[in-house]
Design a protein around this motif. Structure first.
Motif, short mmCIF file in Angstrom:
data_model
loop_
_atom_site.label_atom_id
_atom_site.label_comp_id
_atom_site.label_asym_id
_atom_site.label_seq_id
_atom_site.Cartn_x
_atom_site.Cartn_y
_atom_site.Cartn_z
N LEU A 1 -0.68 4.84 -1.68
CA LEU A 1 -0.36 5.07 -3.08
C LEU A 1 -0.74 3.87 -3.95
O LEU A 1 -0.65 2.72 -3.52
CB LEU A 1 1.13 5.35 -3.24
N HIS A 2 -1.13 4.19 -5.19
CA HIS A 2 -1.48 3.17 -6.18
C HIS A 2 -0.47 3.21 -7.32
O HIS A 2 -0.52 4.12 -8.16
CB HIS A 2 -2.89 3.42 -6.73
N PRO A 3 0.47 2.27 -7.39
CA PRO A 3 1.41 2.24 -8.50
C PRO A 3 0.69 1.94 -9.82
O PRO A 3 -0.11 1.00 -9.90
CB PRO A 3 2.37 1.11 -8.13
N GLY B 1 5.42 11.10 -1.14
CA GLY B 1 4.07 11.04 -1.70
C GLY B 1 3.01 11.15 -0.63
O GLY B 1 2.03 11.88 -0.77
N ALA B 2 3.20 10.41 0.46
CA ALA B 2 2.25 10.49 1.57
C ALA B 2 2.25 11.88 2.19
O ALA B 2 1.20 12.42 2.56
CB ALA B 2 2.58 9.44 2.62
N GLN B 3 3.43 12.48 2.29
CA GLN B 3 3.54 13.81 2.91
C GLN B 3 2.80 14.86 2.10
O GLN B 3 2.17 15.77 2.67
CB GLN B 3 5.01 14.18 3.04
N CYS B 4 2.88 14.76 0.78
CA CYS B 4 2.25 15.80 -0.06
C CYS B 4 0.83 15.42 -0.49
O CYS B 4 0.18 16.18 -1.22
CB CYS B 4 3.11 16.11 -1.28
N GLY B 5 0.37 14.25 -0.07
CA GLY B 5 -1.02 13.87 -0.34
C GLY B 5 -1.26 13.22 -1.68
O GLY B 5 -2.41 13.10 -2.12
N ALA B 6 -0.20 12.78 -2.37
CA ALA B 6 -0.38 12.09 -3.65
C ALA B 6 -1.09 10.76 -3.43
O ALA B 6 -0.99 10.15 -2.36
CB ALA B 6 0.98 11.85 -4.30
N THR B 7 -1.81 10.31 -4.45
CA THR B 7 -2.51 9.03 -4.37
C THR B 7 -2.04 8.04 -5.43
O THR B 7 -2.33 6.85 -5.33
CB THR B 7 -4.02 9.23 -4.52
N GLU B 8 -1.34 8.54 -6.48
CA GLU B 8 -0.94 7.68 -7.59
C GLU B 8 0.57 7.75 -7.78
O GLU B 8 1.22 8.75 -7.45
CB GLU B 8 -1.65 8.08 -8.89
N LEU B 9 1.12 6.67 -8.34
CA LEU B 9 2.55 6.55 -8.57
C LEU B 9 2.79 6.01 -9.97
O LEU B 9 2.25 4.96 -10.33
CB LEU B 9 3.15 5.60 -7.52
N LEU B 10 3.57 6.74 -10.76
CA LEU B 10 3.84 6.34 -12.14
C LEU B 10 5.09 5.47 -12.19
O LEU B 10 6.14 5.86 -11.71
CB LEU B 10 3.99 7.58 -13.02
N VAL B 11 4.95 4.30 -12.82
CA VAL B 11 6.02 3.30 -12.85
C VAL B 11 6.26 2.87 -14.30
O VAL B 11 5.31 2.67 -15.06
CB VAL B 11 5.64 2.07 -12.00
#
Length: 271
Positions: A130-132, A94-104
């Protein structure tokens, strides 16, 4: 004025590889995509981003070439046996591809344990930017907005959030008054679709609807204007509209993604 984020969710075009999905998103006019690093079911075809270095490299290159960004990664499940440390490869990607959100998803009947695991995930994720987001779904142990709010509040983490999906909001019987009481900081993005008719009494049918029978925004019975007005202003929108009917009509992934985005924009314009 900040331009609203529109992200193409994986479930809308689940037959596509991440590379092809990014290309479709770019051509259809999306600014972002959501990538699936973990399959939602054992039955769905999965493109193993984390275990395929060639696919991962090609995905990162296509993001760079198109200018499309990654909004979220999905779907990490909190189960009774979950070891949060095993999620770290997802967070690193996620950090590598620049994501900011995480679906849980919450798949643990012990809500105290679920909250503790969600807190631990948030603590691990904050180091990766990231923001879960805990997504409530009627067939999980976090079936509605009230339960999700309970878990996130108990976890008590600054990056812990709730994901509101219009389908699940409707089918879970959640209420706008509940949504309006949530802290704005808990909602960084939402998933949009529509659904027709009353909620089935059979949970298997609800699950089938969720994966195959969603409608384009404005073509179903959800109170989308009310939902959008209750959400934070300008919130990022993940367009998640798997629709078997359009596939059976011969609509390509690009056509379906374009129709979905156009319908979403029309609903927003009418607010």
């Amino acid at each position: 004025m900040t331009q609203r984020v529109f992200s193409l969710a994986a479930l809308t075009v689940l037959e596509l590889s991440p590379v092809d999905m990014i290309e479709v998103a770019a051509r259809a006019g999306y600014s972002h995509v959501g990538l699936r690093t973990e399959p939602a079911t054992a039955q769905e075809h999965h493109f193993a981003l984390l275990n395929d270095p060639y696919l991962r490299k090609a995905t990162l290159q296509r993001l760079k070439d198109t200018g499309v960004k990654v909004l979220d990664l999905e779907i990490l499940r909190l189960k009774p046996e979950t070891d949060i440390r095993l999620f770290e490869p997802h967070l690193a990607f996620g950090a590598q591809c620049g994501a900011t959100e995480l679906l849980v998803a919450g798949n643990d009947p012990d809500l105290d344990r679920c909250a503790a695991r969600f807190a631990a995930l948030c603590e691990l994720a904050i180091g990766y930017g990231l923001h879960p987001h805990l997504e409530f779904m009627p067939w999980t142990q976090v079936p509605d907005l009230a339960t999700a709010a309970q878990v996130v509040a108990q976890a008590g983490q600054p990056n812990g959030c709730i994901l509101v999906d219009a389908f699940h909001f409707n089918r879970s019987g959640s209420h706008l008054s509940q949504l309006e009481q949530l802290p704005v900081a808990w909602m960084r993005y939402a998933q949009l679709c529509d659904i027709a008719g009353p909620a089935p009494t059979d949970m298997d049918q609800i699950l089938y609807e969720a994966r195959h029978e969603r409608c384009l925004p404005g073509e179903g019975d959800c109170d989308l204007p009310g939902l959008l007005q209750a959400l934070p202003k300008g919130i990022a929108i993940s367009v998640e509209i798997p629709t078997r009917r359009l596939m059976e009509q011969g609509k390509s992934a690009l056509e379906r993604a374009t129709l979905a985005l156009d319908a979403t924009r029309r609903v927003l314009e009418r607010l």
